[in-house]
Design a protein around this motif. Structure first.
Motif, PDB file in Angstrom:
ATOM      1  N   LYS A 109      13.281   9.472  -0.363  1.00 62.93           N
ATOM      2  CA  LYS A 109      11.867   9.288  -0.062  1.00 62.93           C
ATOM      3  C   LYS A 109      11.050   9.479  -1.338  1.00 62.93           C
ATOM      4  O   LYS A 109      11.546  10.034  -2.316  1.00 62.93           O
ATOM      5  CB  LYS A 109      11.398  10.295   1.001  1.00 62.93           C
ATOM      6  CG  LYS A 109      12.181  10.238   2.306  1.00 62.93           C
ATOM      7  CD  LYS A 109      11.703  11.319   3.270  1.00 62.93           C
ATOM      8  CE  LYS A 109      12.522  11.336   4.559  1.00 62.93           C
ATOM      9  NZ  LYS A 109      12.319  10.099   5.347  1.00 62.93           N
ATOM     10  N   GLN A 135       6.654  15.298   2.687  1.00 66.77           N
ATOM     11  CA  GLN A 135       6.189  14.113   1.973  1.00 66.77           C
ATOM     12  C   GLN A 135       4.663  14.080   1.918  1.00 66.77           C
ATOM     13  O   GLN A 135       3.988  14.152   2.953  1.00 66.77           O
ATOM     14  CB  GLN A 135       6.716  12.856   2.663  1.00 66.77           C
ATOM     15  CG  GLN A 135       6.534  11.570   1.880  1.00 66.77           C
ATOM     16  CD  GLN A 135       7.232  10.407   2.570  1.00 66.77           C
ATOM     17  OE1 GLN A 135       7.393  10.389   3.777  1.00 66.77           O
ATOM     18  NE2 GLN A 135       7.649   9.426   1.783  1.00 66.77           N
ATOM     19  N   ASP A 137       0.783  12.744   1.419  1.00 67.45           N
ATOM     20  CA  ASP A 137       0.086  11.604   2.014  1.00 67.45           C
ATOM     21  C   ASP A 137       0.091  10.399   1.076  1.00 67.45           C
ATOM     22  O   ASP A 137       0.173  10.533  -0.147  1.00 67.45           O
ATOM     23  CB  ASP A 137      -1.363  11.973   2.329  1.00 67.45           C
ATOM     24  CG  ASP A 137      -1.472  13.075   3.358  1.00 67.45           C
ATOM     25  OD1 ASP A 137      -0.456  13.373   4.018  1.00 67.45           O
ATOM     26  OD2 ASP A 137      -2.573  13.630   3.508  1.00 67.45           O
ATOM     27  N   LYS A 138      -0.051   9.230   1.675  1.00 72.99           N
ATOM     28  CA  LYS A 138      -0.244   8.013   0.914  1.00 72.99           C
ATOM     29  C   LYS A 138      -1.688   7.583   1.119  1.00 72.99           C
ATOM     30  O   LYS A 138      -2.054   7.055   2.183  1.00 72.99           O
ATOM     31  CB  LYS A 138       0.714   6.910   1.377  1.00 72.99           C
ATOM     32  CG  LYS A 138       0.632   5.648   0.517  1.00 72.99           C
ATOM     33  CD  LYS A 138       1.691   4.651   0.930  1.00 72.99           C
ATOM     34  CE  LYS A 138       1.658   3.427  -0.002  1.00 72.99           C
ATOM     35  NZ  LYS A 138       2.697   2.447   0.370  1.00 72.99           N
ATOM     36  N   SER A 141      -3.645   8.257   4.502  1.00 73.95           N
ATOM     37  CA  SER A 141      -2.736   8.192   5.648  1.00 73.95           C
ATOM     38  C   SER A 141      -1.653   9.259   5.536  1.00 73.95           C
ATOM     39  O   SER A 141      -0.962   9.344   4.516  1.00 73.95           O
ATOM     40  CB  SER A 141      -2.072   6.809   5.728  1.00 73.95           C
ATOM     41  OG  SER A 141      -3.050   5.795   5.872  1.00 73.95           O
ATOM     42  N   ARG A 143       1.971  11.050   6.152  1.00 71.62           N
ATOM     43  CA  ARG A 143       3.346  10.606   6.350  1.00 71.62           C
ATOM     44  C   ARG A 143       4.140  11.745   6.980  1.00 71.62           C
ATOM     45  O   ARG A 143       3.732  12.891   6.926  1.00 71.62           O
ATOM     46  CB  ARG A 143       3.953  10.141   5.029  1.00 71.62           C
ATOM     47  CG  ARG A 143       3.298   8.861   4.510  1.00 71.62           C
ATOM     48  CD  ARG A 143       4.013   8.278   3.306  1.00 71.62           C
ATOM     49  NE  ARG A 143       3.764   9.026   2.098  1.00 71.62           N
ATOM     50  CZ  ARG A 143       4.096   8.601   0.876  1.00 71.62           C
ATOM     51  NH1 ARG A 143       4.688   7.424   0.727  1.00 71.62           N
ATOM     52  NH2 ARG A 143       3.852   9.326  -0.185  1.00 71.62           N
ATOM     53  N   GLY A 145       7.574  12.733   6.619  1.00 72.65           N
ATOM     54  CA  GLY A 145       8.897  12.996   6.059  1.00 72.65           C
ATOM     55  C   GLY A 145       9.096  14.470   5.769  1.00 72.65           C
ATOM     56  O   GLY A 145       9.018  14.882   4.606  1.00 72.65           O
ATOM     57  N   THR A 174       3.820  16.424   9.240  1.00 71.77           N
ATOM     58  CA  THR A 174       3.050  15.936   8.108  1.00 71.77           C
ATOM     59  C   THR A 174       3.164  16.891   6.924  1.00 71.77           C
ATOM     60  O   THR A 174       3.759  17.958   7.005  1.00 71.77           O
ATOM     61  CB  THR A 174       1.575  15.748   8.502  1.00 71.77           C
ATOM     62  OG1 THR A 174       1.047  16.995   8.969  1.00 71.77           O
ATOM     63  CG2 THR A 174       1.441  14.685   9.581  1.00 71.77           C
TER      64      THR A 174
END
Length: 246
Positions: A109, A135, A137-138, A141, A143, A145, A174
């Motif tokens: 990832k 993981q 955020d992008k 948004s 994520r 993972g 999250t």
């Protein structure tokens, strides 16, 4: 078409065998490299915890009878333990605490980050480690993972591994942005303070407590936050007694 000669078949077989052996050796080497080699903890009785300000905690993390230093200079869960042996100092960051399988899964990832914090969650006198690997955020948004969400009960080995682990039961998977721990109600067991992304720059503040064989985060103790931690948590490790001068 003329069938391959027996010598050609043997040659191909040897090449396949060699390729398989090399692949297995690489995998085994990677497992060994990522598994950690820290020595096991000792059996010394728990020693008293004490704080130096709100960013340094002194504790016998590996139960060898010598006080180590837990550092979290940013107070966000990106700290380390400095193990002490006389004049020798050996720092181990929370990012080094991930197991080889967690590292392997995280490698698949992007934007994975480790957070960890230390507190005596089960009240046995030894310092425990709450560890997250999740993981980021992008953009706005979130994520989902989350590879690691576990508590490792002390005493800890010098690679921050433990023979006894439990799950941190989370309301979602999250990104965990920040962590802190402290016994703010002085009941002998630390609470786990978690700041977890909900997207769009927002975050939820969770409180986790020892529950059975792990830590549970109760939904009713969750509130929304934007930006920094609420003021009461700024005290950090000041809920512990100060260390005597030495």
């Amino acid at each position: 078409m003329t069938p391959p000669a027996a010598s050609q078949l043997r040659h191909r077989g040897r090449r396949r065998w060699l390729a398989t052996a090399v692949a297995l050796a690489l995998v085994a080497g990677g497992v060994w490299f990522m598994s950690g080699t820290g020595p096991e903890p000792g059996d010394h009785a728990p020693m008293a915890l004490c704080a130096v300000g709100d960013r340094v905690l002194r504790a016998d993390v590996d139960a060898d009878g010598h006080l180590d230093e837990v550092l979290d200079q940013q107070r966000d869960g990106t700290g380390s333990v400095v193990f002490r042996r006389g004049d020798h100092r050996a720092p181990v960051g929370v990012g080094d605490a991930r197991g080889w399988w967690q590292k392997l899964r995280g490698a698949l990832k992007e934007d994975m980050e480790t957070r960890g914090t230390f507190g005596d969650f089960d009240g046995d006198g030894y310092l425990d480690l709450a560890l997250f690997y999740s993981q980021d955020d992008k953009g706005d948004s979130p994520r989902f993972g989350m590879v690691a969400h576990e508590v490792r009960y002390g005493p800890l080995a010098r690679d921050l591994s433990s023979a006894r682990t439990g799950t941190i039961r989370m309301p979602s998977a999250t990104f965990v942005r920040e962590l802190r721990a402290g016994d703010t109600d002085h009941d002998g067991r630390a609470e786990l303070q978690i700041l977890q992304s909900t997207g769009d720059g927002q975050a939820s503040h969770h409180i986790g407590r020892q529950d059975g064989d792990g830590i549970s985060v109760k939904a009713e103790e969750t509130d929304q936050r934007q930006g920094d931690w609420p003021p009461p948590l700024d005290l950090g490790w000041l809920d512990f007694d100060g260390c005597p001068d030495r």
